[in-house]
Design a protein around this motif. Structure first.
Motif, PDB file in Angstrom:
ATOM      1  N   PRO A  66      -1.246   6.807   6.208  1.00  0.00           N
ATOM      2  CA  PRO A  66      -2.106   5.693   5.780  1.00  0.00           C
ATOM      3  C   PRO A  66      -1.378   4.373   5.552  1.00  0.00           C
ATOM      4  O   PRO A  66      -1.940   3.308   5.819  1.00  0.00           O
ATOM      5  CB  PRO A  66      -2.711   6.203   4.466  1.00  0.00           C
ATOM      6  CG  PRO A  66      -2.621   7.674   4.529  1.00  0.00           C
ATOM      7  CD  PRO A  66      -1.390   7.983   5.325  1.00  0.00           C
ATOM      8  N   LEU A  67      -0.135   4.428   5.068  1.00  0.00           N
ATOM      9  CA  LEU A  67       0.558   3.177   4.763  1.00  0.00           C
ATOM     10  C   LEU A  67       0.823   2.349   6.012  1.00  0.00           C
ATOM     11  O   LEU A  67       0.963   1.128   5.942  1.00  0.00           O
ATOM     12  CB  LEU A  67       1.880   3.458   4.035  1.00  0.00           C
ATOM     13  CG  LEU A  67       1.785   4.190   2.689  1.00  0.00           C
ATOM     14  CD1 LEU A  67       3.168   4.284   2.052  1.00  0.00           C
ATOM     15  CD2 LEU A  67       0.809   3.506   1.742  1.00  0.00           C
ATOM     16  N   GLN A  68       0.904   3.006   7.168  1.00  0.00           N
ATOM     17  CA  GLN A  68       1.189   2.295   8.417  1.00  0.00           C
ATOM     18  C   GLN A  68       0.125   1.262   8.756  1.00  0.00           C
ATOM     19  O   GLN A  68       0.416   0.233   9.371  1.00  0.00           O
ATOM     20  CB  GLN A  68       1.285   3.289   9.584  1.00  0.00           C
ATOM     21  CG  GLN A  68       2.678   3.788   9.864  1.00  0.00           C
ATOM     22  CD  GLN A  68       2.726   4.510  11.192  1.00  0.00           C
ATOM     23  OE1 GLN A  68       1.745   5.108  11.631  1.00  0.00           O
ATOM     24  NE2 GLN A  68       3.867   4.466  11.865  1.00  0.00           N
ATOM     25  N   SER A  69      -1.102   1.549   8.361  1.00  0.00           N
ATOM     26  CA  SER A  69      -2.214   0.695   8.782  1.00  0.00           C
ATOM     27  C   SER A  69      -2.557  -0.411   7.790  1.00  0.00           C
ATOM     28  O   SER A  69      -3.374  -1.285   8.098  1.00  0.00           O
ATOM     29  CB  SER A  69      -3.466   1.556   9.008  1.00  0.00           C
ATOM     30  OG  SER A  69      -3.870   2.171   7.787  1.00  0.00           O
ATOM     31  N   VAL A  70      -1.949  -0.400   6.602  1.00  0.00           N
ATOM     32  CA  VAL A  70      -2.318  -1.369   5.566  1.00  0.00           C
ATOM     33  C   VAL A  70      -2.022  -2.792   6.030  1.00  0.00           C
ATOM     34  O   VAL A  70      -0.920  -3.089   6.495  1.00  0.00           O
ATOM     35  CB  VAL A  70      -1.566  -1.064   4.245  1.00  0.00           C
ATOM     36  CG1 VAL A  70      -1.788  -2.177   3.226  1.00  0.00           C
ATOM     37  CG2 VAL A  70      -2.026   0.273   3.675  1.00  0.00           C
ATOM     38  N   ASP A  71      -3.023  -3.669   5.926  1.00  0.00           N
ATOM     39  CA  ASP A  71      -2.790  -5.067   6.286  1.00  0.00           C
ATOM     40  C   ASP A  71      -3.020  -6.024   5.121  1.00  0.00           C
ATOM     41  O   ASP A  71      -2.882  -7.231   5.284  1.00  0.00           O
ATOM     42  CB  ASP A  71      -3.619  -5.486   7.507  1.00  0.00           C
ATOM     43  CG  ASP A  71      -5.087  -5.105   7.413  1.00  0.00           C
ATOM     44  OD1 ASP A  71      -5.553  -4.742   6.324  1.00  0.00           O
ATOM     45  OD2 ASP A  71      -5.779  -5.192   8.445  1.00  0.00           O
ATOM     46  N   LEU A  72      -3.320  -5.499   3.941  1.00  0.00           N
ATOM     47  CA  LEU A  72      -3.406  -6.320   2.736  1.00  0.00           C
ATOM     48  C   LEU A  72      -3.211  -5.423   1.523  1.00  0.00           C
ATOM     49  O   LEU A  72      -3.819  -4.352   1.434  1.00  0.00           O
ATOM     50  CB  LEU A  72      -4.759  -7.023   2.639  1.00  0.00           C
ATOM     51  CG  LEU A  72      -4.993  -7.878   1.376  1.00  0.00           C
ATOM     52  CD1 LEU A  72      -4.018  -9.058   1.336  1.00  0.00           C
ATOM     53  CD2 LEU A  72      -6.436  -8.378   1.316  1.00  0.00           C
ATOM     54  N   ILE A  73      -2.342  -5.865   0.604  1.00  0.00           N
ATOM     55  CA  ILE A  73      -2.116  -5.150  -0.657  1.00  0.00           C
ATOM     56  C   ILE A  73      -2.634  -6.033  -1.776  1.00  0.00           C
ATOM     57  O   ILE A  73      -2.338  -7.227  -1.832  1.00  0.00           O
ATOM     58  CB  ILE A  73      -0.617  -4.877  -0.889  1.00  0.00           C
ATOM     59  CG1 ILE A  73       0.024  -4.215   0.328  1.00  0.00           C
ATOM     60  CG2 ILE A  73      -0.411  -4.021  -2.140  1.00  0.00           C
ATOM     61  CD1 ILE A  73       1.532  -4.396   0.392  1.00  0.00           C
ATOM     62  N   ILE A  74      -3.407  -5.439  -2.691  1.00  0.00           N
ATOM     63  CA  ILE A  74      -3.873  -6.139  -3.879  1.00  0.00           C
ATOM     64  C   ILE A  74      -3.309  -5.404  -5.077  1.00  0.00           C
ATOM     65  O   ILE A  74      -3.495  -4.193  -5.220  1.00  0.00           O
ATOM     66  CB  ILE A  74      -5.407  -6.150  -3.981  1.00  0.00           C
ATOM     67  CG1 ILE A  74      -6.038  -6.699  -2.712  1.00  0.00           C
ATOM     68  CG2 ILE A  74      -5.850  -6.945  -5.206  1.00  0.00           C
ATOM     69  CD1 ILE A  74      -5.723  -8.139  -2.429  1.00  0.00           C
ATOM     70  N   ALA A  75      -2.598  -6.105  -5.952  1.00  0.00           N
ATOM     71  CA  ALA A  75      -1.976  -5.459  -7.104  1.00  0.00           C
ATOM     72  C   ALA A  75      -2.403  -6.123  -8.404  1.00  0.00           C
ATOM     73  O   ALA A  75      -2.652  -7.333  -8.460  1.00  0.00           O
ATOM     74  CB  ALA A  75      -0.453  -5.496  -6.983  1.00  0.00           C
ATOM     75  N   SER A  76      -2.454  -5.327  -9.446  1.00  0.00           N
ATOM     76  CA  SER A  76      -2.636  -5.828 -10.806  1.00  0.00           C
ATOM     77  C   SER A  76      -1.428  -6.677 -11.188  1.00  0.00           C
ATOM     78  O   SER A  76      -0.310  -6.433 -10.719  1.00  0.00           O
ATOM     79  CB  SER A  76      -2.748  -4.640 -11.764  1.00  0.00           C
ATOM     80  OG  SER A  76      -2.436  -4.996 -13.093  1.00  0.00           O
ATOM     81  N   PRO A  77      -1.602  -7.669 -12.068  1.00  0.00           N
ATOM     82  CA  PRO A  77      -0.470  -8.501 -12.485  1.00  0.00           C
ATOM     83  C   PRO A  77       0.439  -7.853 -13.516  1.00  0.00           C
ATOM     84  O   PRO A  77       1.411  -8.476 -13.948  1.00  0.00           O
ATOM     85  CB  PRO A  77      -1.149  -9.745 -13.069  1.00  0.00           C
ATOM     86  CG  PRO A  77      -2.455  -9.247 -13.586  1.00  0.00           C
ATOM     87  CD  PRO A  77      -2.880  -8.185 -12.617  1.00  0.00           C
TER      88      PRO A  77
END
Length: 231
Positions: A66-77
């Motif tokens: 799954p990580l191969q396809s990620v094109d945007l990461i959203i993270a908590s601050p």
């Protein structure tokens, strides 16, 4: 991004990752007592060694999946989420920064339920920007943590409202595969509201649990989550 053919629905892959074990997740090593979450000594605690190993294990296990396809990461601050995202997607020894790194955006909407508990109070945005220069911080984020309160804590309904606003935001994005690095309460509130079968029989979301499913939207508005599972 896929069109489902049903009322012009749009389908995006969405992934949820809880941060690794942080200092406030561990009992006192001497007494075994639960940590005092009202103590300022636990303000925005970092990952402990166990949590760092968990994040690297996610990377090792899912890098070719799954990580191969990620094109945007959203993270908590909060620091523990930024550290987890960094270790999973940009681990030590990689040359990700020299190639086109996956965009990493930090948003208040995916932070933990806030108020009263010091582990859920974030650092000033200006400090975060200095420490994480490759992260894009949501322009609406104020410098000081104006949402955290010493006397009031968010309810689950409050968290679900933030979850819904965030999923509507995702629905308007062009990216196809989005990973959200967040917290136990936030992810469980999301599942309870929109995919309750994931929490049947008392199941919980544990540190570095990884989930993948589909976000279905119509006309830029979130409709539902589907085909969600723990990987």
């Amino acid at each position: 991004m896929k069109a489902s053919g049903k009322r012009d629905e749009k389908i995006q892959t969405i992934m949820f990752l809880r941060h690794g074990v942080a200092k406030h997740n561990l009992p006192d090593p001497v007494t075994g007592a639960s940590p005092n979450l009202r103590s300022p000594t636990l303000w925005d605690p970092p990952l402990v060694t166990q949590g760092m190993k968990q994040a690297l294990s996610v990377r090792e296990r899912l890098a070719d999946g799954p990580l191969q396809s990620v094109d945007l990461i959203i993270a908590s601050p909060l620091t523990r989420c930024l550290q987890t995202a960094h270790l999973v997607f940009f681990p030590p020894g990689t040359s990700s920064y020299d190639k086109d790194p996956i965009p990493l955006t930090c948003m208040e909407q995916v932070r933990e339920a806030y108020g009263m508990h010091y582990p859920d109070k974030r650092r000033d945005k200006s400090l975060l920007e200095k420490h994480w220069p490759f992260v894009h911080f949501d322009p609406s984020m104020t410098d000081r943590d104006e949402q955290w309160s010493e006397t009031r804590r968010e309810t689950i309904d409050d968290v679900v409202q933030r979850v819904t606003q965030f999923l509507d935001w995702v629905a308007k994005r062009e990216e196809t595969n989005i990973c959200v690095v967040s917290h136990g309460v936030w992810i469980e509130a999301c599942f309870q509201a929109y995919f309750p079968m994931m929490l049947e029989n008392g199941r919980r979301v544990y540190n570095c649990d990884f989930f993948q499913g589909q976000l279905v939207s119509q006309n830029g508005k979130f409709v539902r989550l589907q085909n969600l599972g723990r990987i």
